[in-house]
Scaffold this active site. Structure first.
Site, PDB file in Angstrom:
ATOM      1  N   ASN A   1      -1.743   5.539  -5.201  1.00 48.54           N
ATOM      2  CA  ASN A   1      -0.733   6.082  -4.293  1.00 48.54           C
ATOM      3  C   ASN A   1       0.659   5.529  -4.639  1.00 48.54           C
ATOM      4  O   ASN A   1       0.908   4.334  -4.505  1.00 48.54           O
ATOM      5  CB  ASN A   1      -1.160   5.699  -2.865  1.00 48.54           C
ATOM      6  CG  ASN A   1      -0.217   6.228  -1.822  1.00 48.54           C
ATOM      7  OD1 ASN A   1       0.989   6.217  -2.005  1.00 48.54           O
ATOM      8  ND2 ASN A   1      -0.772   6.671  -0.712  1.00 48.54           N
TER       9      ASN A   1
ATOM     10  N   THR B   1      -4.542   0.992  -6.493  1.00 49.11           N
ATOM     11  CA  THR B   1      -4.238   2.206  -5.744  1.00 49.11           C
ATOM     12  C   THR B   1      -3.742   3.278  -6.707  1.00 49.11           C
ATOM     13  O   THR B   1      -3.280   2.974  -7.801  1.00 49.11           O
ATOM     14  CB  THR B   1      -3.162   1.959  -4.666  1.00 49.11           C
ATOM     15  OG1 THR B   1      -2.995   3.146  -3.903  1.00 49.11           O
ATOM     16  CG2 THR B   1      -1.827   1.578  -5.260  1.00 49.11           C
TER      17      THR B   1
ATOM     18  N   TYR C   1      -2.919  10.137  10.718  1.00 46.86           N
ATOM     19  CA  TYR C   1      -2.934  10.088  12.185  1.00 46.86           C
ATOM     20  C   TYR C   1      -1.556   9.844  12.794  1.00 46.86           C
ATOM     21  O   TYR C   1      -1.440   9.697  14.014  1.00 46.86           O
ATOM     22  CB  TYR C   1      -3.914   8.991  12.647  1.00 46.86           C
ATOM     23  CG  TYR C   1      -5.340   9.220  12.166  1.00 46.86           C
ATOM     24  CD1 TYR C   1      -6.163  10.146  12.806  1.00 46.86           C
ATOM     25  CD2 TYR C   1      -5.856   8.532  11.066  1.00 46.86           C
ATOM     26  CE1 TYR C   1      -7.456  10.370  12.372  1.00 46.86           C
ATOM     27  CE2 TYR C   1      -7.155   8.754  10.619  1.00 46.86           C
ATOM     28  CZ  TYR C   1      -7.945   9.670  11.272  1.00 46.86           C
ATOM     29  OH  TYR C   1      -9.229   9.897  10.835  1.00 46.86           O
TER      30      TYR C   1
ATOM     31  N   LYS D   1       9.607   3.393   9.983  1.00 41.84           N
ATOM     32  CA  LYS D   1       8.166   3.134  10.100  1.00 41.84           C
ATOM     33  C   LYS D   1       7.776   1.950   9.202  1.00 41.84           C
ATOM     34  O   LYS D   1       7.029   1.070   9.630  1.00 41.84           O
ATOM     35  CB  LYS D   1       7.359   4.387   9.726  1.00 41.84           C
ATOM     36  CG  LYS D   1       5.860   4.181   9.924  1.00 41.84           C
ATOM     37  CD  LYS D   1       5.001   5.299   9.399  1.00 41.84           C
ATOM     38  CE  LYS D   1       3.582   4.796   9.195  1.00 41.84           C
ATOM     39  NZ  LYS D   1       2.753   5.685   8.393  1.00 41.84           N
TER      40      LYS D   1
ATOM     41  N   ASP E   1      -6.794  -1.928   2.440  1.00 44.13           N
ATOM     42  CA  ASP E   1      -7.633  -0.989   3.174  1.00 44.13           C
ATOM     43  C   ASP E   1      -7.013  -0.861   4.558  1.00 44.13           C
ATOM     44  O   ASP E   1      -6.534  -1.850   5.115  1.00 44.13           O
ATOM     45  CB  ASP E   1      -9.073  -1.482   3.271  1.00 44.13           C
ATOM     46  CG  ASP E   1     -10.004  -0.355   3.684  1.00 44.13           C
ATOM     47  OD1 ASP E   1      -9.898   0.744   3.099  1.00 44.13           O
ATOM     48  OD2 ASP E   1     -10.814  -0.542   4.603  1.00 44.13           O
ATOM     49  N   SER E   2      -6.976   0.353   5.073  1.00 42.61           N
ATOM     50  CA  SER E   2      -6.306   0.550   6.354  1.00 42.61           C
ATOM     51  C   SER E   2      -6.974   1.652   7.154  1.00 42.61           C
ATOM     52  O   SER E   2      -7.797   2.410   6.632  1.00 42.61           O
ATOM     53  CB  SER E   2      -4.831   0.887   6.116  1.00 42.61           C
ATOM     54  OG  SER E   2      -4.708   2.079   5.383  1.00 42.61           O
TER      55      SER E   2
ATOM     56  N   ARG F   1       1.100  -1.887   7.334  1.00 43.30           N
ATOM     57  CA  ARG F   1       1.130  -2.204   5.900  1.00 43.30           C
ATOM     58  C   ARG F   1       2.288  -3.144   5.585  1.00 43.30           C
ATOM     59  O   ARG F   1       2.139  -4.114   4.855  1.00 43.30           O
ATOM     60  CB  ARG F   1       1.210  -0.919   5.074  1.00 43.30           C
ATOM     61  CG  ARG F   1       1.057  -1.143   3.580  1.00 43.30           C
ATOM     62  CD  ARG F   1       0.777   0.121   2.805  1.00 43.30           C
ATOM     63  NE  ARG F   1      -0.503   0.688   3.174  1.00 43.30           N
ATOM     64  CZ  ARG F   1      -0.654   1.764   3.954  1.00 43.30           C
ATOM     65  NH1 ARG F   1       0.384   2.416   4.413  1.00 43.30           N
ATOM     66  NH2 ARG F   1      -1.854   2.191   4.261  1.00 43.30           N
TER      67      ARG F   1
ATOM     68  N   PHE G   1       1.888  10.668   7.568  1.00 41.47           N
ATOM     69  CA  PHE G   1       0.676  11.347   7.106  1.00 41.47           C
ATOM     70  C   PHE G   1      -0.449  11.027   8.088  1.00 41.47           C
ATOM     71  O   PHE G   1      -0.258  10.268   9.043  1.00 41.47           O
ATOM     72  CB  PHE G   1       0.315  10.887   5.688  1.00 41.47           C
ATOM     73  CG  PHE G   1      -0.118   9.441   5.616  1.00 41.47           C
ATOM     74  CD1 PHE G   1       0.816   8.423   5.672  1.00 41.47           C
ATOM     75  CD2 PHE G   1      -1.467   9.088   5.517  1.00 41.47           C
ATOM     76  CE1 PHE G   1       0.422   7.085   5.631  1.00 41.47           C
ATOM     77  CE2 PHE G   1      -1.866   7.752   5.466  1.00 41.47           C
ATOM     78  CZ  PHE G   1      -0.908   6.754   5.525  1.00 41.47           C
TER      79      PHE G   1
HETATM   80  P1  IMP Z   1      -6.226   4.095   2.956  1.00 41.20           P
HETATM   81  O1  IMP Z   1      -6.429   2.646   3.267  1.00 41.20           O
HETATM   82  O2  IMP Z   1      -4.896   4.406   2.354  1.00 41.20           O
HETATM   83  O3  IMP Z   1      -7.366   4.717   2.252  1.00 41.20           O
HETATM   84  O4  IMP Z   1      -6.124   4.824   4.356  1.00 41.20           O
HETATM   85  C1  IMP Z   1      -7.218   5.017   5.175  1.00 41.20           C
HETATM   86  C2  IMP Z   1      -6.930   6.083   6.178  1.00 41.20           C
HETATM   87  O5  IMP Z   1      -6.386   5.489   7.358  1.00 41.20           O
HETATM   88  C3  IMP Z   1      -5.909   7.124   5.774  1.00 41.20           C
HETATM   89  O6  IMP Z   1      -6.504   8.149   5.036  1.00 41.20           O
HETATM   90  C4  IMP Z   1      -5.441   7.608   7.132  1.00 41.20           C
HETATM   91  O7  IMP Z   1      -6.385   8.477   7.665  1.00 41.20           O
HETATM   92  C5  IMP Z   1      -5.461   6.342   7.955  1.00 41.20           C
HETATM   93  N1  IMP Z   1      -4.157   5.654   7.932  1.00 41.20           N
HETATM   94  C6  IMP Z   1      -3.889   4.452   7.369  1.00 41.20           C
HETATM   95  N2  IMP Z   1      -2.593   4.138   7.531  1.00 41.20           N
HETATM   96  C7  IMP Z   1      -2.038   5.161   8.203  1.00 41.20           C
HETATM   97  C8  IMP Z   1      -0.699   5.427   8.642  1.00 41.20           C
HETATM   98  O8  IMP Z   1       0.252   4.654   8.438  1.00 41.20           O
HETATM   99  N3  IMP Z   1      -0.517   6.605   9.261  1.00 41.20           N
HETATM  100  C9  IMP Z   1      -1.506   7.502   9.493  1.00 41.20           C
HETATM  101  N4  IMP Z   1      -2.755   7.311   9.102  1.00 41.20           N
HETATM  102  C10 IMP Z   1      -3.035   6.145   8.452  1.00 41.20           C
END
Ligand code: IMP
Length: 200
Positions: free
Chosen positions: A10, A8, A156, A177, A71-72, A183, A154
């Protein structure tokens, strides 16, 4: 000191991983720390598991090290679980979340109560140098709100309403949260598995 690479860029995720997966003699390093930030990862899976495994495996194959990836996304039941694995790319990568969130609110104009059910999903994958991969999944259930609310978080978060708390995840302080998030739950499950594997 054993090194585990986290696929990541992040910093928020790095911090949460270091807190939850803390183990004696383990150092978590990011792609940037390893000069791997420009490696192209083709996230073409159709499930959260597939994408998390693709990310972890790609970096493990290049480095020969243990790698964690996640992945989320958001599943909205009324929209057949969209945006799902496409959550970041939904309506275009550069489209603002105000637009994405209001699009979802409009889609659910006729949906009432339970019909507004949704969940955040997170899958963590851990790839070992010998090719073995383990995954864990965490979810948090909620409903799509009727308007954006809250300034924290952030993506949604402003439309993800928690009925039992009476607020959205964007209205919760970040540490609140993290305690209940998809996560956090996937990472806690990964902590247990890595203990079983004698990694931690
Ligand atoms: P990534 O897995 O960090 O790439 O997240 C994928 C996408 O899922 C993010 O860009 C958000 O649009 C959404 N997402 C994942 N987790 C959250 C959260 O905790 N809050 C809000 N949106 C989320």
């Amino acid at each position: 000191m054993r090194k585990i690479i986290v696929a990541t860029g992040n910093e928020g995720k790095m911090k949460e991983i270091r807190q939850i997966l803390a183990g004696d003699g383990i150092e978590y390093v990011s792609l940037k720390d390893e000069n791997l930030q420009d490696v192209e990862i083709v996230e073409d899976g159709t499930t959260f598991e597939e994408n998390a495994v693709i990310k972890a495996r790609t970096i493990a194959e290049i480095t020969g090290q243990m790698v964690l990836a996640d992945d989320s996304g958001l599943e909205v039941d009324y929209m057949d679980k969209a945006p799902g694995v496409y959550s970041a790319r939904f309506l275009g990568e550069d489209t603002s979340y105000t637009v994405k969130n209001n699009y979802i609110i409009d889609k659910l104009a006729q949906a009432k109560g339970e019909e507004r059910s949704a969940r955040f999903v997170c899958v963590i994958a851990c790839a070992f140098p010998d090719g073995k991969v383990i995954t864990t999944r965490g979810t948090i259930e909620g409903q799509i709100g009727y308007e954006e609310k809250g300034e924290n978080g952030f993506g949604y978060d402003p439309i993800f309403f928690l009925p039992e708390r009476g607020c959205t995840t964007a209205e919760l302080p970040p540490e609140e949260k993290n305690k209940i998030s998809h996560r956090g739950r996937a990472l806690t499950a990964m902590y247990e598995k890595l203990k079983e594997e004698k990694v931690l």
